[in-house]
Design a protein around this motif. Structure first.
Motif, PDB file in Angstrom:
ATOM      1  N   VAL A  53       0.838  -1.198   0.000  1.00 54.29           N
ATOM      2  CA  VAL A  53       0.000   0.000   0.000  1.00 54.29           C
ATOM      3  C   VAL A  53       0.873   1.249   0.000  1.00 54.29           C
ATOM      4  O   VAL A  53       1.778   1.382   0.834  1.00 54.29           O
ATOM      5  CB  VAL A  53      -0.940   0.014   1.228  1.00 54.29           C
ATOM      6  N   ILE A  54       0.607   2.170  -0.924  1.00 53.02           N
ATOM      7  CA  ILE A  54       1.368   3.412  -1.036  1.00 53.02           C
ATOM      8  C   ILE A  54       0.936   4.383   0.070  1.00 53.02           C
ATOM      9  O   ILE A  54      -0.182   4.305   0.568  1.00 53.02           O
ATOM     10  CB  ILE A  54       1.166   4.048  -2.432  1.00 53.02           C
ATOM     11  N   ALA A  81       9.764   8.155   9.599  1.00 52.71           N
ATOM     12  CA  ALA A  81       8.958   6.938   9.451  1.00 52.71           C
ATOM     13  C   ALA A  81       7.924   6.823  10.570  1.00 52.71           C
ATOM     14  O   ALA A  81       6.871   6.210  10.386  1.00 52.71           O
ATOM     15  CB  ALA A  81       9.869   5.712   9.445  1.00 52.71           C
ATOM     16  N   ALA A  82       8.204   7.434  11.730  1.00 54.48           N
ATOM     17  CA  ALA A  82       7.290   7.308  12.878  1.00 54.48           C
ATOM     18  C   ALA A  82       5.957   8.006  12.633  1.00 54.48           C
ATOM     19  O   ALA A  82       4.927   7.572  13.143  1.00 54.48           O
ATOM     20  CB  ALA A  82       7.957   7.869  14.135  1.00 54.48           C
ATOM     21  N   ARG A 121       7.474   1.565   3.444  1.00 56.76           N
ATOM     22  CA  ARG A 121       6.259   0.833   3.095  1.00 56.76           C
ATOM     23  C   ARG A 121       6.558  -0.581   2.612  1.00 56.76           C
ATOM     24  O   ARG A 121       5.698  -1.458   2.683  1.00 56.76           O
ATOM     25  CB  ARG A 121       5.479   1.573   1.999  1.00 56.76           C
ATOM     26  N   THR A 122       7.748  -0.797   2.077  1.00 60.88           N
ATOM     27  CA  THR A 122       8.081  -2.098   1.493  1.00 60.88           C
ATOM     28  C   THR A 122       8.896  -2.995   2.430  1.00 60.88           C
ATOM     29  O   THR A 122       9.243  -4.119   2.062  1.00 60.88           O
ATOM     30  CB  THR A 122       8.867  -1.910   0.183  1.00 60.88           C
ATOM     31  N   GLY A 123       9.206  -2.500   3.639  1.00 59.08           N
ATOM     32  CA  GLY A 123       9.953  -3.307   4.603  1.00 59.08           C
ATOM     33  C   GLY A 123      11.461  -3.209   4.461  1.00 59.08           C
ATOM     34  O   GLY A 123      12.208  -3.806   5.243  1.00 59.08           O
ATOM     35  N   SER A 127      14.214  -3.491   7.747  1.00 61.17           N
ATOM     36  CA  SER A 127      15.122  -4.629   7.586  1.00 61.17           C
ATOM     37  C   SER A 127      16.580  -4.174   7.615  1.00 61.17           C
ATOM     38  O   SER A 127      17.424  -4.772   8.284  1.00 61.17           O
ATOM     39  CB  SER A 127      14.836  -5.353   6.270  1.00 61.17           C
ATOM     40  N   ALA A 128      16.867  -3.098   6.858  1.00 63.55           N
ATOM     41  CA  ALA A 128      18.246  -2.599   6.808  1.00 63.55           C
ATOM     42  C   ALA A 128      18.698  -2.102   8.176  1.00 63.55           C
ATOM     43  O   ALA A 128      19.839  -2.342   8.600  1.00 63.55           O
ATOM     44  CB  ALA A 128      18.358  -1.486   5.768  1.00 63.55           C
ATOM     45  N   LYS A 129      17.808  -1.405   8.875  1.00 61.54           N
ATOM     46  CA  LYS A 129      18.171  -0.895  10.204  1.00 61.54           C
ATOM     47  C   LYS A 129      18.399  -2.043  11.184  1.00 61.54           C
ATOM     48  O   LYS A 129      19.317  -2.005  12.002  1.00 61.54           O
ATOM     49  CB  LYS A 129      17.095   0.061  10.719  1.00 61.54           C
TER      50      LYS A 129
END
Length: 221
Positions: A53-54, A81-82, A121-123, A127-129
């Motif tokens: 979802v955008i 992002a929060a 939105r894409t994870g 994941s990187a963090k």
């Protein structure tokens, strides 16, 4: 799944270049919120094509300091992002002269911040963090940070490619766009050519910006 998608091109965008040095806060906000509409138009097909979802962040203009759910920021442009919002300092042209010098630089910056919204939105972002923090190694953490930043450069270049026909961006604008990526390199900002920072060297940022400018395949980023 996101990497298997394609960003559509050409895509209609009705924004006009803005002189950030003379624009009022209201004009900046109107311009960047218009750019958000174009960004969603470009990125909604590949995001929804991946079954996701955008989000359409709103843009908040601030001065020299801004406190958000992500903490306190100085003169900068950033995505939080929060609260899923983009913030843009009206003093960024003082800190980053290329923003005032090139007519598309501010749009490249905003498209980069939207790139972080895509990662969120894409994870990719979380994941990187997590990979960086769980490594318990500062250099590995910095590596993942640089990858996030240069990927956002690539996404911003891909957006510019999609709307270039509509906005009248042509080959003569390329050097100015590349100068924007160059100006935000860790070595450009610090003057230290050997730095291993958290955003990437100027040449890396130009490389990935160009990768986006040259392809509509999301996997190129």
């Amino acid at each position: 799944p996101f990497y298997g998608q394609t960003a559509p091109a050409p895509v209609r965008c009705d924004t006009e270049p803005i002189d950030v040095g003379t624009a009022s806060d209201a004009q900046l906000e109107q311009h960047f919120n218009g750019a958000m509409e174009c960004l969603v138009r470009v990125w909604e097909p590949p995001v929804t094509g991946a079954g996701l979802v955008i989000v359409r962040p709103s843009v908040t203009i601030y001065g020299s300091k801004m406190t958000t759910k992500c903490g306190t920021s100085g003169v900068n442009a950033f995505y939080c992002a929060a609260d899923q919002q983009v913030y843009y300092s009206n003093r960024l042209d003082d800190e980053l002269p290329v923003v005032a010098q090139d007519r598309w630089a501010a749009d490249v910056v905003i498209a980069h911040e939207f790139g972080h919204a895509l990662q969120a939105r894409t994870g990719i972002l979380i994941s990187a963090k997590a990979l960086g923090q769980n490594s318990n190694d500062e250099q590995t953490d910095l590596l993942y940070s640089r990858r996030l930043e240069t990927q956002a450069d690539c996404f911003s270049g891909m957006y510019i490619r999609s709307v270039s026909q509509s906005l009248g961006i042509d080959q003569s604008d390329l050097s100015g766009i590349e100068d924007t990526y160059k100006a935000v390199g860790d070595d450009s900002v610090t003057g230290d050519s050997t730095i291993l920072g958290n955003h990437g060297l100027a040449r890396s940022r130009v490389y990935w910006g160009d990768a986006g400018l040259g392809s509509g395949n999301v996997g190129a980023c």
